[in-house]
Design a protein around this motif. Structure first.
Motif, PDB file in Angstrom:
ATOM      1  N   LYS A 192       0.832  -1.205   0.000  1.00 33.68           N
ATOM      2  CA  LYS A 192       0.000   0.000   0.000  1.00 33.68           C
ATOM      3  C   LYS A 192       0.866   1.255   0.000  1.00 33.68           C
ATOM      4  CE  LYS A 192      -3.840   2.186   2.530  1.00 33.68           C
ATOM      5  NZ  LYS A 192      -3.179   3.465   2.894  1.00 33.68           N
ATOM      6  N   MET A 193       2.043   1.185   0.623  1.00 38.51           N
ATOM      7  CA  MET A 193       2.943   2.342   0.633  1.00 38.51           C
ATOM      8  C   MET A 193       3.254   2.784  -0.789  1.00 38.51           C
ATOM      9  SD  MET A 193       4.830   4.622   2.083  1.00 38.51           S
ATOM     10  CE  MET A 193       4.957   4.162   3.811  1.00 38.51           C
ATOM     11  N   LEU A 194       3.614   1.834  -1.656  1.00 42.03           N
ATOM     12  CA  LEU A 194       3.903   2.183  -3.048  1.00 42.03           C
ATOM     13  C   LEU A 194       2.632   2.631  -3.753  1.00 42.03           C
ATOM     14  CD1 LEU A 194       5.788   2.341  -5.479  1.00 42.03           C
ATOM     15  CD2 LEU A 194       5.344  -0.091  -5.906  1.00 42.03           C
ATOM     16  N   ALA A 195       1.538   1.908  -3.573  1.00 38.17           N
ATOM     17  CA  ALA A 195       0.291   2.251  -4.260  1.00 38.17           C
ATOM     18  C   ALA A 195      -0.148   3.675  -3.952  1.00 38.17           C
ATOM     19  CB  ALA A 195      -0.806   1.258  -3.878  1.00 38.17           C
ATOM     20  N   ASP A 196      -0.008   4.069  -2.707  1.00 32.10           N
ATOM     21  CA  ASP A 196      -0.463   5.406  -2.295  1.00 32.10           C
ATOM     22  C   ASP A 196       0.437   6.521  -2.816  1.00 32.10           C
ATOM     23  OD1 ASP A 196      -2.591   4.307  -0.992  1.00 32.10           O
ATOM     24  OD2 ASP A 196      -1.801   4.593   1.036  1.00 32.10           O
ATOM     25  N   MET A 197       1.636   6.198  -3.265  1.00 30.57           N
ATOM     26  CA  MET A 197       2.563   7.225  -3.733  1.00 30.57           C
ATOM     27  C   MET A 197       2.206   7.771  -5.111  1.00 30.57           C
ATOM     28  SD  MET A 197       6.349   6.004  -2.572  1.00 30.57           S
ATOM     29  CE  MET A 197       6.899   6.145  -0.878  1.00 30.57           C
ATOM     30  N   TYR A 198       1.441   7.038  -5.883  1.00 28.39           N
ATOM     31  CA  TYR A 198       1.083   7.509  -7.220  1.00 28.39           C
ATOM     32  C   TYR A 198       0.058   8.636  -7.098  1.00 28.39           C
ATOM     33  CZ  TYR A 198       3.475   3.341  -8.889  1.00 28.39           C
ATOM     34  OH  TYR A 198       4.429   2.389  -9.146  1.00 28.39           O
ATOM     35  N   ASN A 227       3.757  -1.344   9.960  1.00 26.41           N
ATOM     36  CA  ASN A 227       3.013  -2.363   9.228  1.00 26.41           C
ATOM     37  C   ASN A 227       3.227  -2.189   7.730  1.00 26.41           C
ATOM     38  OD1 ASN A 227       1.835  -3.634  11.437  1.00 26.41           O
ATOM     39  ND2 ASN A 227       0.002  -2.352  11.388  1.00 26.41           N
ATOM     40  N   LEU A 228       3.538  -3.274   7.048  1.00 29.47           N
ATOM     41  CA  LEU A 228       3.505  -3.255   5.586  1.00 29.47           C
ATOM     42  C   LEU A 228       2.106  -3.697   5.188  1.00 29.47           C
ATOM     43  CD1 LEU A 228       6.963  -4.735   4.502  1.00 29.47           C
ATOM     44  CD2 LEU A 228       6.317  -2.373   4.991  1.00 29.47           C
ATOM     45  N   LEU A 229       1.341  -2.776   4.639  1.00 30.94           N
ATOM     46  CA  LEU A 229      -0.074  -3.016   4.370  1.00 30.94           C
ATOM     47  C   LEU A 229      -0.325  -3.395   2.922  1.00 30.94           C
ATOM     48  CD1 LEU A 229      -1.602  -0.016   6.362  1.00 30.94           C
ATOM     49  CD2 LEU A 229      -1.289  -2.392   7.135  1.00 30.94           C
ATOM     50  N   GLY A 230      -1.497  -3.989   2.702  1.00 29.80           N
ATOM     51  CA  GLY A 230      -1.939  -4.328   1.367  1.00 29.80           C
ATOM     52  C   GLY A 230      -3.285  -3.702   1.066  1.00 29.80           C
ATOM     53  N   VAL A 231      -4.074  -4.369   0.258  1.00 28.01           N
ATOM     54  CA  VAL A 231      -5.349  -3.836  -0.194  1.00 28.01           C
ATOM     55  C   VAL A 231      -6.381  -3.851   0.938  1.00 28.01           C
ATOM     56  CG1 VAL A 231      -4.960  -4.589  -2.560  1.00 28.01           C
ATOM     57  CG2 VAL A 231      -6.172  -6.111  -0.973  1.00 28.01           C
ATOM     58  N   ALA A 257       0.419  -7.218   5.654  1.00 24.48           N
ATOM     59  CA  ALA A 257       1.300  -8.179   4.997  1.00 24.48           C
ATOM     60  C   ALA A 257       2.517  -8.504   5.859  1.00 24.48           C
ATOM     61  CB  ALA A 257       1.752  -7.647   3.638  1.00 24.48           C
ATOM     62  N   ASP A 258       2.914  -7.557   6.707  1.00 23.35           N
ATOM     63  CA  ASP A 258       4.014  -7.789   7.645  1.00 23.35           C
ATOM     64  C   ASP A 258       3.774  -6.897   8.858  1.00 23.35           C
ATOM     65  OD1 ASP A 258       6.326  -8.625   8.839  1.00 23.35           O
ATOM     66  OD2 ASP A 258       7.649  -8.136   7.177  1.00 23.35           O
ATOM     67  N   GLY A 311       2.785 -18.204  -5.726  1.00 24.59           N
ATOM     68  CA  GLY A 311       1.676 -17.950  -6.627  1.00 24.59           C
ATOM     69  C   GLY A 311       0.653 -16.996  -6.062  1.00 24.59           C
ATOM     70  N   SER A 312       0.675 -16.789  -4.751  1.00 28.43           N
ATOM     71  CA  SER A 312      -0.270 -15.864  -4.139  1.00 28.43           C
ATOM     72  C   SER A 312       0.431 -14.547  -3.815  1.00 28.43           C
ATOM     73  CB  SER A 312      -0.856 -16.474  -2.865  1.00 28.43           C
ATOM     74  OG  SER A 312       0.157 -16.679  -1.907  1.00 28.43           O
ATOM     75  N   THR A 313      -0.353 -13.543  -3.457  1.00 21.67           N
ATOM     76  CA  THR A 313       0.190 -12.238  -3.108  1.00 21.67           C
ATOM     77  C   THR A 313      -0.134 -11.920  -1.658  1.00 21.67           C
ATOM     78  OG1 THR A 313      -0.108  -9.849  -3.428  1.00 21.67           O
ATOM     79  CG2 THR A 313      -1.826 -11.270  -4.308  1.00 21.67           C
ATOM     80  N   ARG A 314       0.875 -11.647  -0.857  1.00 18.11           N
ATOM     81  CA  ARG A 314       0.654 -11.364   0.561  1.00 18.11           C
ATOM     82  C   ARG A 314      -0.049 -10.022   0.768  1.00 18.11           C
ATOM     83  NH1 ARG A 314       5.839 -11.531   3.906  1.00 18.11           N
ATOM     84  NH2 ARG A 314       4.398 -11.554   5.691  1.00 18.11           N
ATOM     85  N   SER A 315       0.151  -9.094  -0.189  1.00 17.24           N
ATOM     86  CA  SER A 315      -0.434  -7.762  -0.021  1.00 17.24           C
ATOM     87  C   SER A 315      -1.778  -7.609  -0.716  1.00 17.24           C
ATOM     88  CB  SER A 315       0.524  -6.705  -0.567  1.00 17.24           C
ATOM     89  OG  SER A 315       0.617  -6.800  -1.984  1.00 17.24           O
ATOM     90  N   GLY A 316      -2.092  -8.509  -1.645  1.00 21.58           N
ATOM     91  CA  GLY A 316      -3.311  -8.363  -2.436  1.00 21.58           C
ATOM     92  C   GLY A 316      -3.094  -7.567  -3.706  1.00 21.58           C
ATOM     93  N   TYR A 317      -1.963  -6.871  -3.807  1.00 19.60           N
ATOM     94  CA  TYR A 317      -1.610  -6.170  -5.042  1.00 19.60           C
ATOM     95  C   TYR A 317      -0.840  -7.123  -5.954  1.00 19.60           C
ATOM     96  CZ  TYR A 317      -2.808  -1.698  -2.794  1.00 19.60           C
ATOM     97  OH  TYR A 317      -3.476  -0.664  -2.181  1.00 19.60           O
ATOM     98  N   LEU A 318      -1.041  -6.951  -7.253  1.00 18.51           N
ATOM     99  CA  LEU A 318      -0.395  -7.817  -8.238  1.00 18.51           C
ATOM    100  C   LEU A 318       0.675  -7.041  -8.996  1.00 18.51           C
ATOM    101  CD1 LEU A 318      -3.607  -9.460  -9.707  1.00 18.51           C
ATOM    102  CD2 LEU A 318      -1.916 -10.594  -8.261  1.00 18.51           C
ATOM    103  N   PRO A 319       1.906  -7.532  -9.014  1.00 21.56           N
ATOM    104  CA  PRO A 319       2.961  -6.839  -9.760  1.00 21.56           C
ATOM    105  C   PRO A 319       2.770  -6.988 -11.263  1.00 21.56           C
ATOM    106  CG  PRO A 319       3.791  -8.925  -8.928  1.00 21.56           C
ATOM    107  CD  PRO A 319       2.399  -8.759  -8.368  1.00 21.56           C
ATOM    108  N   TYR A 320       3.294  -6.022 -12.025  1.00 22.26           N
ATOM    109  CA  TYR A 320       3.155  -6.042 -13.485  1.00 22.26           C
ATOM    110  C   TYR A 320       4.461  -5.634 -14.187  1.00 22.26           C
ATOM    111  CZ  TYR A 320       0.256  -5.683 -17.774  1.00 22.26           C
ATOM    112  OH  TYR A 320      -0.311  -5.862 -19.017  1.00 22.26           O
TER     113      TYR A 320
END
Length: 539
Positions: free
Chosen positions: A301-307, A484-488, A505-506, A366-375
């Motif tokens: 979420k930290m990266l997602a929120d930066m955009y 906390n390292l957060l996800g979705v 996520a952590d 195969g799963s994502t701990r944060s709920g975000y999917l890398p591309y």
């Protein structure tokens, strides 16, 4: 008489045998190339320099930035969580082996006067890599032993104490400036030389190294002249910009150019300054696309929120932000780099024919701990998805130089003009059609310009391995890592969530930061070998 002749012949035979043995003792080892038989041609120097290219960062492991706050893997990263122990610290034997190899080239270059015009570029390559290696040592350990010659088993320097950080940086400056003066331009390379170090690569590396040292000196209060370091960085990046050798890859549409830069479509673009090269004919490949598709390294979420939103404003104040009510809503009206770095849930992205756009949340492969999917770095090519990627990995690219330039200007001057923003950050925003960053936008919305520049750096260079070192040089690790390292935002998951419903996520409860972690411990085995080495504070 015959007996005497026999004695004389026997004596001669013994002398000949002794001389023969002495001659054999003087011979170079038969299992390695000696200096006596090497360094005779430019080809010899080229072959020696070729070995350095194996040290270039590779795309293959897919874990870059897991040691920071913007990505998370299938399991905890100990560095990110502040759990580094004394015995876990990195060694430096390989680094000094590389320094020795580079010094061997430079010393033999000086001796081979008759062919210096042909071998100068390879000596410059050696000094480029030596500068880079010392920089890596300094940013890891601080001051380290400064070895200027090829050592023997009897060399006093084997017990050399640590030189000061400033002494090592001064030596780095000598090396990189010599490399800049003696390397060819990118446009001067023959087609079969593409991928070798150029003047542009040396300027870019100088820009990177001295921005690092400037901010380290400034925020860690080392007493070094931070502004002189910023000036070195600014002058290097400006020289590279003025050269006209490189440019930002546009690649067609704004909704694909950024992602395409890193895969097959963008290979060989003029944004690439130095790349780790792969080759289909020689079956030299990596498996980055497979790592991405298995969510080995998921955004947080930290990266997602930066955009920022498309109006150039952070989500905290932009009226365009659509919130977190659905997994896709937070992607709406955002910087297009967001959807080119992570997959929008519900969109169609095919991996070997299967749609991977719906996150499988968990902690297993195969799963994502944060709920975000890398591309980012994920190729549409099926062979790449099978684990045979042939596209190059950019070790240094022009976008980083522009970001270095903007940050160094602001750090030195305390301000940056709109024209300087247009020269740097806004070129990156133009690639994706995003509103420009201006002083008016910042002051009119009470935005801190320095943090806008840092934010731009993080989103542009995400997944390229800069974030952890950026936090360290800014002295911000204690503020960004033990959290906390957060996800979705997600209801109904078995994963723990915070008070606002975001996946944890952590957990910060077992994440920490100690001031000693800004420098790694000097390798224990080296202190045992060299009694003159001192340990870093706190270790």
């Amino acid at each position: 008489m015959k007996k005497n002749n026999i004695k004389i012949l026997g004596l001669f035979a013994m002398i000949a045998l002794i001389l023969s043995c002495e001659k054999e003792l003087d011979l170079a080892p038969l299992d390695q190339v000696s200096d006596a038989s090497f360094w005779k041609s430019a080809s010899d120097f080229e072959k020696a320099a070729n070995a350095f290219y194996f040290s270039l960062r590779s795309a293959a492991n897919g874990t870059y930035d897991q040691n920071s706050d913007i990505t998370v893997g299938h399991s905890r990263n100990g560095t990110s969580a502040g759990q580094l122990l004394l015995d876990d610290g990195p060694g430096w034997g390989g680094a000094y082996g590389s320094i020795r190899a580079a010094t061997r080239i430079t010393e033999n270059y000086e001796l081979a006067e008759a062919i210096q015009s042909e071998t100068k570029r390879y000596a410059a390559e050696a000094r480029f890599f030596r500068a880079q290696t010392y920089h890596n040592l300094v940013r890891t350990f601080g001051g380290v032993p400064l070895i200027r010659t090829v050592l023997t088993l009897d060399s006093e320097e084997l017990d050399a104490p640590r030189a000061s950080r400033e002494e090592v940086v001064a030596y780095i400056l000598e090396d990189i400036d010599w490399a800049i003066a003696n390397l060819p331009l990118e446009s001067e390379l023959a087609s079969n030389e593409k991928g070798r170090v150029t003047q542009g690569a040396a300027l870019a590396l100088k820009s990177r190294m001295f921005l690092y040292e400037g901010t380290w000196a400034k925020y860690h209060a080392t007493g070094a002249d931070a502004n002189s370091y910023f000036t070195h960085s600014i002058n290097a990046s400006q020289a590279l910009i003025d050269s006209g050798e490189y440019e930002i890859y546009m690649g067609g549409s704004t909704d694909a150019a950024y992602r395409h830069l890193f895969i097959e479509e963008g290979e060989g673009s003029k944004e690439s300054i130095l790349a780790r090269r792969y080759n289909e004919e020689r079956e030299i490949f990596h498996n980055t696309s497979r790592w991405v598709s298995t969510n080995h390294n998921s955004p947080t979420k930290m990266l997602a929120d930066m955009y920022v939103c498309t109006d150039g404003l952070p989500i905290s104040i932009s009226p365009l932000f659509q919130g977190y009510d659905t997994m896709a809503s937070e992607f709406q009206n955002r910087d297009p780099r967001m959807s080119q770095t992570m997959i929008i849930p519900g969109s169609v992205v095919l991996n070997l024919g299967d749609d991977i756009s719906i996150p499988n949340i968990g902690g297993s492969s195969g799963s994502t701990r944060s709920g975000y999917l890398p591309y980012k770095f994920f190729s549409d090519n099926e062979e790449s998805q099978l684990g045979r990627c042939y596209y190059d990995y950019m070790v240094i690219r022009y976008a980083e130089v522009l970001l270095n330039h903007a940050e160094a200007l602001y750090e030195k001057n305390g301000s940056i003009s709109d024209s300087e923003l247009d020269l740097t950050i806004n070129q990156l925003r133009d690639r994706v059609g995003l509103t420009h960053l201006t002083n008016g936008l910042a002051t009119g919305n009470a935005l801190n310009m320095l943090w806008q520049i840092r934010n731009e750096r993080t989103v542009e260079l995400a997944y390229e391995g800069f974030r952890y070192d950026d936090l360290r040089r800014w002295k911000e690790s204690e503020n960004f890592l033990p959290v906390n390292l957060l996800g979705v935002k997600y209801d109904g998951t078995d994963f723990p969530v915070d008070g606002n419903g975001f996946i944890i996520a952590d957990d910060e409860g077992s994440r920490s930061w100690d001031q000693k972690l800004y420098l790694y411990p000097i390798p224990v085995e080296q202190i045992k070998l060299n009694p003159n080495l001192t340990q870093n504070p706190g270790w």
